[in-house]
Each structure stands twice: as C-alpha cells, then as structure tokens.
Write an enzyme that holds these catalytic residues in place. Structure first.
Site, PDB file in Angstrom:
ATOM      1  N   GLY A 239      -7.279  -4.014  14.551  1.00  0.00           N
ATOM      2  CA  GLY A 239      -6.106  -3.144  14.466  1.00  0.00           C
ATOM      3  C   GLY A 239      -4.760  -3.779  14.691  1.00  0.00           C
ATOM      4  O   GLY A 239      -3.736  -3.109  14.493  1.00  0.00           O
ATOM      5  N   PRO A 274     -10.650  -8.283  14.323  1.00  0.00           N
ATOM      6  CA  PRO A 274      -9.433  -8.283  13.507  1.00  0.00           C
ATOM      7  C   PRO A 274      -9.743  -8.459  12.029  1.00  0.00           C
ATOM      8  O   PRO A 274     -10.661  -9.190  11.666  1.00  0.00           O
ATOM      9  CB  PRO A 274      -8.666  -9.510  14.033  1.00  0.00           C
ATOM     10  CG  PRO A 274      -9.718 -10.422  14.549  1.00  0.00           C
ATOM     11  CD  PRO A 274     -10.848  -9.547  15.033  1.00  0.00           C
ATOM     12  N   GLY A 275      -9.021  -7.769  11.191  1.00  0.00           N
ATOM     13  CA  GLY A 275      -9.139  -7.949   9.741  1.00  0.00           C
ATOM     14  C   GLY A 275      -7.791  -8.379   9.194  1.00  0.00           C
ATOM     15  O   GLY A 275      -7.533  -9.537   8.907  1.00  0.00           O
ATOM     16  N   ARG A 276      -6.888  -7.398   9.156  1.00  0.00           N
ATOM     17  CA  ARG A 276      -5.572  -7.603   8.558  1.00  0.00           C
ATOM     18  C   ARG A 276      -4.814  -8.796   9.166  1.00  0.00           C
ATOM     19  O   ARG A 276      -4.193  -9.577   8.453  1.00  0.00           O
ATOM     20  CB  ARG A 276      -4.755  -6.325   8.768  1.00  0.00           C
ATOM     21  CG  ARG A 276      -3.444  -6.297   8.036  1.00  0.00           C
ATOM     22  CD  ARG A 276      -2.591  -5.105   8.504  1.00  0.00           C
ATOM     23  NE  ARG A 276      -3.302  -3.880   8.691  1.00  0.00           N
ATOM     24  CZ  ARG A 276      -3.393  -2.908   7.774  1.00  0.00           C
ATOM     25  NH1 ARG A 276      -2.804  -3.041   6.613  1.00  0.00           N
ATOM     26  NH2 ARG A 276      -4.061  -1.803   8.035  1.00  0.00           N
ATOM     27  N   ARG A 312      -2.668   0.012  -1.909  1.00  0.00           N
ATOM     28  CA  ARG A 312      -1.945   0.388  -0.692  1.00  0.00           C
ATOM     29  C   ARG A 312      -0.619   1.111  -0.946  1.00  0.00           C
ATOM     30  O   ARG A 312      -0.329   2.109  -0.276  1.00  0.00           O
ATOM     31  CB  ARG A 312      -1.728  -0.826   0.218  1.00  0.00           C
ATOM     32  CG  ARG A 312      -3.029  -1.540   0.607  1.00  0.00           C
ATOM     33  CD  ARG A 312      -2.843  -2.559   1.722  1.00  0.00           C
ATOM     34  NE  ARG A 312      -2.627  -1.908   3.000  1.00  0.00           N
ATOM     35  CZ  ARG A 312      -1.458  -1.796   3.572  1.00  0.00           C
ATOM     36  NH1 ARG A 312      -0.395  -2.333   3.032  1.00  0.00           N
ATOM     37  NH2 ARG A 312      -1.341  -1.154   4.706  1.00  0.00           N
ATOM     38  N   TYR A 316      -0.879   4.785   0.594  1.00  0.00           N
ATOM     39  CA  TYR A 316      -0.233   4.991   1.900  1.00  0.00           C
ATOM     40  C   TYR A 316       1.282   4.893   1.825  1.00  0.00           C
ATOM     41  O   TYR A 316       1.941   4.818   2.863  1.00  0.00           O
ATOM     42  CB  TYR A 316      -0.684   3.920   2.903  1.00  0.00           C
ATOM     43  CG  TYR A 316      -2.162   3.630   2.958  1.00  0.00           C
ATOM     44  CD1 TYR A 316      -3.077   4.588   3.387  1.00  0.00           C
ATOM     45  CD2 TYR A 316      -2.639   2.370   2.613  1.00  0.00           C
ATOM     46  CE1 TYR A 316      -4.429   4.284   3.450  1.00  0.00           C
ATOM     47  CE2 TYR A 316      -3.989   2.069   2.680  1.00  0.00           C
ATOM     48  CZ  TYR A 316      -4.878   3.039   3.095  1.00  0.00           C
ATOM     49  OH  TYR A 316      -6.207   2.731   3.161  1.00  0.00           O
ATOM     50  N   CYS A 342      -1.984   5.236 -16.165  1.00  0.00           N
ATOM     51  CA  CYS A 342      -1.370   6.487 -16.593  1.00  0.00           C
ATOM     52  C   CYS A 342      -1.280   7.488 -15.443  1.00  0.00           C
ATOM     53  O   CYS A 342      -1.933   8.542 -15.470  1.00  0.00           O
ATOM     54  CB  CYS A 342      -2.169   7.063 -17.751  1.00  0.00           C
ATOM     55  SG  CYS A 342      -2.261   5.867 -19.065  1.00  0.00           S
ATOM     56  N   GLU A 343      -0.554   7.135 -14.413  1.00  0.00           N
ATOM     57  CA  GLU A 343      -0.293   8.041 -13.299  1.00  0.00           C
ATOM     58  C   GLU A 343       1.074   7.706 -12.748  1.00  0.00           C
ATOM     59  O   GLU A 343       1.408   6.522 -12.597  1.00  0.00           O
ATOM     60  CB  GLU A 343      -1.301   7.821 -12.155  1.00  0.00           C
ATOM     61  CG  GLU A 343      -2.712   8.130 -12.527  1.00  0.00           C
ATOM     62  CD  GLU A 343      -3.508   8.720 -11.373  1.00  0.00           C
ATOM     63  OE1 GLU A 343      -2.906   9.296 -10.440  1.00  0.00           O
ATOM     64  OE2 GLU A 343      -4.737   8.616 -11.444  1.00  0.00           O
ATOM     65  N   TYR A 371      -7.132  -5.703   2.516  1.00  0.00           N
ATOM     66  CA  TYR A 371      -7.224  -4.397   1.848  1.00  0.00           C
ATOM     67  C   TYR A 371      -6.543  -4.446   0.479  1.00  0.00           C
ATOM     68  O   TYR A 371      -5.964  -3.468   0.027  1.00  0.00           O
ATOM     69  CB  TYR A 371      -6.645  -3.280   2.734  1.00  0.00           C
ATOM     70  CG  TYR A 371      -7.261  -3.285   4.116  1.00  0.00           C
ATOM     71  CD1 TYR A 371      -8.580  -2.892   4.293  1.00  0.00           C
ATOM     72  CD2 TYR A 371      -6.551  -3.733   5.232  1.00  0.00           C
ATOM     73  CE1 TYR A 371      -9.174  -2.939   5.551  1.00  0.00           C
ATOM     74  CE2 TYR A 371      -7.137  -3.780   6.497  1.00  0.00           C
ATOM     75  CZ  TYR A 371      -8.447  -3.384   6.646  1.00  0.00           C
ATOM     76  OH  TYR A 371      -9.031  -3.431   7.879  1.00  0.00           O
TER      77      TYR A 371
HETATM   78  N1  LLP Z   1     -13.097  -2.469  13.176  1.00  0.00           N
HETATM   79  C1  LLP Z   1     -13.297  -1.235  12.701  1.00  0.00           C
HETATM   80  C2  LLP Z   1     -14.392  -0.424  13.243  1.00  0.00           C
HETATM   81  C3  LLP Z   1     -12.470  -0.735  11.679  1.00  0.00           C
HETATM   82  O1  LLP Z   1     -12.673   0.495  11.210  1.00  0.00           O
HETATM   83  C4  LLP Z   1     -11.408  -1.540  11.173  1.00  0.00           C
HETATM   84  C5  LLP Z   1     -10.538  -1.048  10.111  1.00  0.00           C
HETATM   85  C6  LLP Z   1     -11.257  -2.841  11.691  1.00  0.00           C
HETATM   86  C7  LLP Z   1     -12.110  -3.267  12.706  1.00  0.00           C
HETATM   87  C8  LLP Z   1     -10.205  -3.788  11.214  1.00  0.00           C
HETATM   88  O2  LLP Z   1      -8.923  -3.295  11.414  1.00  0.00           O
HETATM   89  P1  LLP Z   1      -7.657  -4.249  11.130  1.00  0.00           P
HETATM   90  O3  LLP Z   1      -7.688  -5.373  12.134  1.00  0.00           O
HETATM   91  O4  LLP Z   1      -7.775  -4.773   9.749  1.00  0.00           O
HETATM   92  O5  LLP Z   1      -6.508  -3.348  11.307  1.00  0.00           O
HETATM   93  N2  LLP Z   1      -7.167   0.373   4.137  1.00  0.00           N
HETATM   94  C9  LLP Z   1      -6.219   0.470   5.213  1.00  0.00           C
HETATM   95  C10 LLP Z   1      -6.782  -0.018   6.524  1.00  0.00           C
HETATM   96  C11 LLP Z   1      -8.058   0.679   6.943  1.00  0.00           C
HETATM   97  C12 LLP Z   1      -8.625   0.137   8.214  1.00  0.00           C
HETATM   98  C13 LLP Z   1      -9.977   0.684   8.480  1.00  0.00           C
HETATM   99  N3  LLP Z   1     -10.632   0.128   9.614  1.00  0.00           N
HETATM  100  C14 LLP Z   1      -4.959  -0.286   4.822  1.00  0.00           C
HETATM  101  O6  LLP Z   1      -4.902  -0.820   3.719  1.00  0.00           O
HETATM  102  O7  LLP Z   1      -4.004  -0.311   5.588  1.00  0.00           O
END
Ligand code: LLP
Length: 414
Positions: A239, A274-276, A312, A316, A342-343, A371
């Site tokens: 997150g 962490p992802g993002r 995105r 969002y 076409c949107e 993402y």
């Molecule tokens: N762990 C869990 C259980 C999660 O549901 C998520 C993200 C993460 C870790 C990783 O979160 P991050 O570090 O990437 O914030 N599609 C959306 C984001 C959806 C996130 C869903 N869960 C976007 O493009 O902003």
C-alpha cells in the site's frame, strides 16, 4: 528515483534512447527499467534490514515473468491472489516457501494447488474459507499454515476503490471476530496457525494509517498470547504510495522506521507486500500520436494506446504524467490525450498542458509499471501490447505483442 531521464532533449531508459526501442518494437509498448526495479527492491530490503523480514511482492501490480524473476533473484517472495498468480510466481522461480496467498474468494481448487506447492501461508479472510482450507488439508493429508487477515478499521485516506481496511469493505475478518477465529483454528490439527495479516489500502501517502493498523494488531497479539496462541509472522500488507503528480509519499526508510519502531520489541518476522512502490515508477507506456485534432472547443492528441492498455485514468481518474519522448520548446496548450476506443471515457489525460507536437510524435506515459499491463484487456479486440525490459544499454521484448490469431485462441464458431 528512476532511470528514465532526458539526455539533451531525448528521453532515455537507462542508457538507451526510448525512440530507438520504439523504432524496433513499434508502439504502443510498456518499457521497464531493471535498474529502477533493483533499486526499489533493495531500498525496501535495506530499510527493513534491522528486523527479520520478508518482502512479498504483490504480483497483481505486475505479473510479467521477467519482472518476477528479477525480484525473486533479489530475494523477493510473492503475495498472490489467484491460482494463475501462483503459477506465474513458481514459473518465475520464486520459492513456494516465500509465497503468501491473499484474497477473499480462493476456490477449493486454488487452495489445493497452493497447498500442494507448500506455500508459506494462506491469509484467510472468512470462517467458510477456513473450513475449505481444513477440508483440503485433510484430503491432502498435510498441515496447512494459515494467518487471518483482520480488518483493522483504519481510514487509509486514499481513493475509495482502493481503500480496503474499513469495516464497510469486503476484506478480512472484523477485529471483534478475530479472537474467536484464532481459537477455533488453533484447535484444528490440520492447521498450523502462524500469522496475522492486514492490508488497509493502496497508494497511501502517509505512514500514520500503517502505524494505526499495526498498533491494533499488537493489541490483538497480546490477547492471543493470553490464550497461549503464539504467532511467527506479522504481515502488514502493501500500500505504500508513489509520486504520480505532486504527492510526497514516505520513502521506504521512513515507512520501515515507523513500522519497526512499533514492533522492535517483538521477534515476529515482518512480512510486507509492496506492489506499486516497487514497480510503479520502473515502467512507462510508450505511445504514438496517430492524429491531432482541434475542434475549436478542444485540442486532442489521439494516440495509439487506450484505456484497454492502461485502465487507471478511465477507472480511477488517475493522473499519469505524460511527456514527449523528444522534447520541444513550443508553447503549451491544454490538450486531451485520448485513445482509439469508442468510449468517451477512453482517455489517458484530460486538460493537460502539452507542447505542440505533430502526428507521429512519441509520448511516454510515466509511472505505468504498476497496474498497467496487469490490468490491460482486449477490449475493442485490441491485441495486448508488448512488454520490454532494459538493462543498461540492452533491451529485450519480454512479452510479445499479441497477434490476431492469439485474440481468437480458444474460440469456436458453433
Ligand atoms: N496486498 C494485498 C492483499 C493487496 O490487495 C494489494 C493491492 C497489495 C498487497 C499491493 O498494494 P500496493 O503496494 O500495490 O499498493 N488497481 C489499483 C490498485 C489496487 C490494489 C489492490 N490491492 C490501482 O491501479 O491503483
């Protein structure tokens, strides 16, 4: 910190001009910098080095095999949410012992597959899921490691679609039900109750909500302790946000310090997902202006990438910086950057000050590594775009552009 930069007036990824890659690969395409990925992962790893920890990269942010393999080589584990993600993580060489499985709707088939692979643990989100896991453990005659995902009911101050830690969200068990859940699970021989987990949302740009969540978890840990339930892992989820526009997110150091100062008296291994923050600024989407058009009311750049490639902005109203691959010094005009779909909702940017650019000019959509491709689709029967990885002055297509034949794969006329 990332390795996309201008040299003179030309955008480079590490030591290659983006234009050179575009002339070989054709647009649109995703472009990742391996040096940025490495830097970002190592920054987290170093920040948490004072405490036993495991960084489980959230595969949903970017599930490309080369990306996963690179992170795995650096020591990353994986946070997965489906059987498909398990398959990818294992194929990429991430050890099963470093994989945690999150998600509210794991099917029994998915549970069985992950149990057979012997992953580190399942983050369980409901009592019925717990029963399903028990059933599979008995069927496979094995013990399955679990943790409960609790919902700490903290406000993450982020976009409502990506906020997950509020009582009204579908995720996790309410704190008030957690103690009972742990008591039930710890009496089952087929389960090994090893952890506690939460994830409060995504793109958080303050540390306070994480600190709030970890305090609530600590409170629960003390209660569990009183009942003789001892855990090995605290999983605080992912997150941490990144800079898209003018946000000032905490750096991994500050984030780690805030978390570790809460748990430095505990011996639990800290898991983060962490992802993002690892992959977001390590990727861009390169696109070409197909046509320019001025309706009198509005100026448009119609580009060859669309909402199916990067959802995105449409989904969002997310902001992604868009810069020309070759800089010009012309006046800025307010412009909408839109795709061919076409949107009306198909835009990458709205009302953006952009320089005067001609048909055929290349644009880079920044911070698109998370993402981006992983949320792309074939809407409007558009083949998904290639993914390209740069290492210093070399590049490689790590996922080919889809063909029309692939678009029809598995379909029959009946
Ligand atoms: N762990 C869990 C259980 C999660 O549901 C998520 C993200 C993460 C870790 C990783 O979160 P991050 O570090 O990437 O914030 N599609 C959306 C984001 C959806 C996130 C869903 N869960 C976007 O493009 O902003």
């Amino acid at each position: 910190m990332n390795y996309f930069h201008y040299k003179d007036k030309e955008l480079y990824c590490e030591n290659i001009p983006v234009k050179q890659i575009a002339s070989k690969v054709k647009t649109p395409f995703y472009l990742y910098s391996s040096a940025t990925l490495t830097h970002n992962f190592n920054a987290f790893d170093k920040a948490f080095s004072g405490h036993p920890h495991l960084i489980c990269f959230a595969v949903k942010a970017n599930s490309n095999l080369t990306v996963l393999n690179l992170l795995g080589e650096l020591g990353a584990g994986a946070d997965i949410v489906s059987g498909g993600e398990l398959h990818r993580a294992l194929k990429a060489g991430i050890p099963a012992g470093k994989i945690v499985y999150s998600g509210v709707g794991k099917t029994e088939k998915e549970i069985r597959e992950a149990a057979k692979a012997d992953i580190l643990m399942f983050n369980v989100e409901s009592m019925e899921e717990l029963d399903a896991i028990s059933r599979q453990a008995r069927r496979l005659k094995c013990r399955i490691r679990i943790s409960f995902r609790v919902n700490p009911d903290v406000n993450a101050n982020t976009h409502p679609y990506i906020s997950t830690g509020l009582k009204k969200n579908k995720f996790g068990l309410p704190m008030s039900q957690a103690l009972k859940a742990y008591k039930i699970a710890s009496k089952r021989n087929e389960l090994d109750v090893v952890g506690i987990d939460c994830h409060i949302g995504s793109q958080l740009i303050q540390v306070e909500p994480f600190v709030d969540a970890i305090r609530r978890i600590k409170f629960l840990l003390r209660e569990l302790d009183d009942f003789g339930i001892k855990l090995d892992f605290i999983d605080i989820g992912g997150g941490l946000g990144i800079k898209y526009q003018d946000e000032i997110p905490p750096q991994p150091d500050a984030y780690a310090q805030a978390l570790l100062s809460e748990i430095n008296d505990l011996s639990h291994c800290l898991i983060i997902e962490p992802g993002r923050s690892i992959v977001g600024n390590a990727g861009i989407l390169v696109t070409k202006i197909l046509y320019t058009k001025d309706t009198g009311e509005k100026r448009f750049y119609i580009v060859d990438a669309a909402m199916n490639d990067l959802a995105r902005p449409s989904l969002y109203e997310a902001y992604h910086e868009i810069i020309p691959v070759i800089k010009t010094d012309t006046h800025l005009h307010t412009t909408d950057i839109v795709g061919p779909i076409c949107e009306t909702g198909d835009f990458l940017a709205r009302e953006r000050p952009m320089p005067d650019l001609n048909q055929g000019s290349l644009l880079a959509v920044m911070s698109a590594g998370a993402y981006g491709f992983s949320m792309s689709s074939n809407y409007n029967s558009r083949p998904r775009v290639p993914e390209v990885m740069v290492r210093d002055d070399q590049f490689k297509v790590i996922r080919k552009r889809e063909t029309y034949a692939r678009l029809l794969l598995g379909e029959t006329i009946w």
